[in-house]
Write an enzyme that holds these catalytic residues in place. Structure first.
Site, PDB file in Angstrom:
ATOM      1  N   CYS A 211      49.569  -0.280   6.109  1.00  0.00           N
ATOM      2  CA  CYS A 211      49.576  -1.463   5.251  1.00  0.00           C
ATOM      3  C   CYS A 211      51.005  -1.943   5.019  1.00  0.00           C
ATOM      4  CB  CYS A 211      48.876  -1.176   3.918  1.00  0.00           C
ATOM      5  SG  CYS A 211      49.876  -0.297   2.697  1.00  0.00           S
TER       6      CYS A 211
ATOM      7  N   ASP B 266      31.570  -2.536  -5.825  1.00  0.00           N
ATOM      8  CA  ASP B 266      32.744  -3.179  -6.424  1.00  0.00           C
ATOM      9  C   ASP B 266      33.274  -2.274  -7.523  1.00  0.00           C
ATOM     10  OD1 ASP B 266      32.500  -4.541  -9.421  1.00  0.00           O
ATOM     11  OD2 ASP B 266      30.568  -4.022  -8.514  1.00  0.00           O
TER      12      ASP B 266
ATOM     13  N   ASP C 189      29.216 -11.604 -11.397  1.00  0.00           N
ATOM     14  CA  ASP C 189      28.277 -10.829 -12.200  1.00  0.00           C
ATOM     15  C   ASP C 189      27.722 -11.719 -13.308  1.00  0.00           C
ATOM     16  OD1 ASP C 189      30.266 -10.987 -14.098  1.00  0.00           O
ATOM     17  OD2 ASP C 189      30.847  -8.891 -13.948  1.00  0.00           O
TER      18      ASP C 189
ATOM     19  N   HIS D 181      48.310  -1.537  -1.560  1.00  0.00           N
ATOM     20  CA  HIS D 181      47.980  -0.310  -0.838  1.00  0.00           C
ATOM     21  C   HIS D 181      46.593   0.219  -1.218  1.00  0.00           C
ATOM     22  CE1 HIS D 181      48.142   3.670   0.918  1.00  0.00           C
ATOM     23  NE2 HIS D 181      47.698   4.104  -0.256  1.00  0.00           N
TER      24      HIS D 181
ATOM     25  N   CYS E  46      53.209   0.518   2.962  1.00  0.00           N
ATOM     26  CA  CYS E  46      53.616   1.754   3.638  1.00  0.00           C
ATOM     27  C   CYS E  46      54.548   1.493   4.817  1.00  0.00           C
ATOM     28  CB  CYS E  46      52.380   2.528   4.086  1.00  0.00           C
ATOM     29  SG  CYS E  46      51.393   3.140   2.689  1.00  0.00           S
TER      30      CYS E  46
ATOM     31  N   CYS F  71      49.208   5.401   6.867  1.00  0.00           N
ATOM     32  CA  CYS F  71      48.717   4.066   6.537  1.00  0.00           C
ATOM     33  C   CYS F  71      49.633   3.006   7.139  1.00  0.00           C
ATOM     34  CB  CYS F  71      48.659   3.907   5.015  1.00  0.00           C
ATOM     35  SG  CYS F  71      48.113   2.276   4.462  1.00  0.00           S
TER      36      CYS F  71
END
Length: 378
Positions: free
Chosen positions: A307, A267, A93, A336, A310, A305
């Site tokens: 991931c 974002d 940015d 997560h 998890c 989930c």
């Protein structure tokens, strides 16, 4: 151009766009969520973990990297990619939002903004030319023009003067930008909550041929309905063949609604920030895992989930870590939350392919928020 957008498909049900963003450091499928790595790191995550969860582009912050370690240090290191060992795309940015948030410490003039460092109190000056110098040194694939971001609410006269200045500053940024061959400069549309000013800003900014355009000045305290309304005024005025970036937006509902209104890139610090307090996003809504009711809950954080968090750890263990101020707990909740939003975008892209994004939105909102009209941020 250094960055090129390829429109693949438009959803017949919603009008949402499926595309590819081609950058010097790889191709990114859009719509996309970009994790925020303010100081050349996504808090508590390694670049390898970000790749593992499927992130193809991250965001870093010009203002903060200017203060530390300094853009010349990053330049000497070979640019941000080498400095942080990240070989995929990066967006920086302009530093404008951070500077303008220092309301008590800054003074705006036509030349730029005088302000004091929030770290040391040292007087500093940021201008369109200085922002380009810093971002050229950092070497991100996509860089942002220096703009003025008005607060919400703001008087019409102030917003009008601000958008005019933002346009003049964009012209100075294009002249000062020295790495057009490998860095894409995006202009930023302002205009506050005034329809005619949003439309005027969109016409002014897009009159300059750039690789992409961002929509700024939203998610700054206004109700969600006003943000969506401003998007509906703005995105139809943006070129179809260029990427559209909605800055600073990352709640699950806004990530879906923004896509429906024609946005490609998003974002936000939300998933990493709330993770540090034990707040998580799951397929059945938010779970604040630090709460006492999870002390003996030995189930996964989100049973749906897959991931790393998890698959390996329970809510009880996560609560223990967060309550004990253990960094590992923050790492697990951060992993997560980022994974959840990256997978959400994956599901959104699939729904666009199958022309069913509105149906997906209604089902997702019902499961996550318990309503097709969400009233909370995450």
């Amino acid at each position: 151009m250094a960055v090129r957008y390829e429109l693949i498909k438009t959803c017949r049900q919603s009008g949402a766009r499926l595309g590819r963003l081609h950058t010097p450091h790889g191709t990114v499928e859009t719509p996309v969520f970009m994790p925020v790595g303010t100081l050349a790191t996504v808090k508590t995550m390694s670049p390898e973990e970000l790749k593992e969860m499927g992130s193809g582009i991250i965001l870093s912050n010009t203002y903060h990297l200017y203060l530390r370690p300094g853009h010349e240090v990053v330049r000497e290191a070979g640019g941000l990619h080498r400095f942080m060992n990240w070989d995929r795309a990066i967006l920086t940015d302009s530093g404008g939002f951070q500077v303008f948030s220092l309301a008590d410490l800054r003074k705006i003039s036509e030349e730029g903004v005088s302000f004091r460092s929030h770290l040391s109190g040292e007087p500093l000056f940021l201008s369109p030319e200085k922002s380009m110098e810093i971002q050229n040194a950092l070497g991100a694939d996509i860089i942002m023009a220096f703009d003025e971001c008005p607060p919400y609410p703001a008087e019409r006269d102030y917003v009008k003067a601000s958008l005019d200045r933002t346009y003049r500053w964009l012209k100075r940024c294009t002249e000062a930008h020295s790495r057009k061959e490998d860095q894409a400069l995006f202009g930023i549309i302002q205009g506050g909550m005034y329809r005619d000013l949003r439309e005027e800003s969109a016409r002014l900014i897009t009159s300059i041929d750039l690789p992409g355009y961002a929509i700024g000045g939203l998610s700054v305290g206004e109700p969600k309905e006003k943000m969506y309304e401003a998007l509906e005024w703005t995105t139809p005025l943006l070129p179809e063949e260029k990427p559209r970036y909605l800055m600073g937006v990352g709640s699950p509902d806004a990530l879906v609604e923004g896509v429906i209104r024609g946005v490609d890139m998003f974002d936000c610090v939300l998933p990493t920030r709330i993770a540090r307090n034990g707040a998580t996003m799951t397929s059945r809504g938010r779970v604040v895992v630090r709460n006492a009711k999870y002390a003996r809950d030995f189930s996964p954080l989100d049973p749906e989930c897959d991931c790393y968090t998890c698959r390996n750890y329970t809510r009880a263990y996560l609560r223990h870590l967060i309550k004990s101020d253990e960094t590992f707990g923050i790492r697990l909740t951060t992993y997560h939350n980022l994974y959840f939003l990256l997978r959400l975008k994956e599901k959104v892209r699939q729904a666009i392919r199958e022309d069913r994004l509105l149906d997906f939105r209604d089902r997702f909102f019902e499961e996550y928020y318990g309503s097709t009209m969400p009233t909370r941020n995450f």
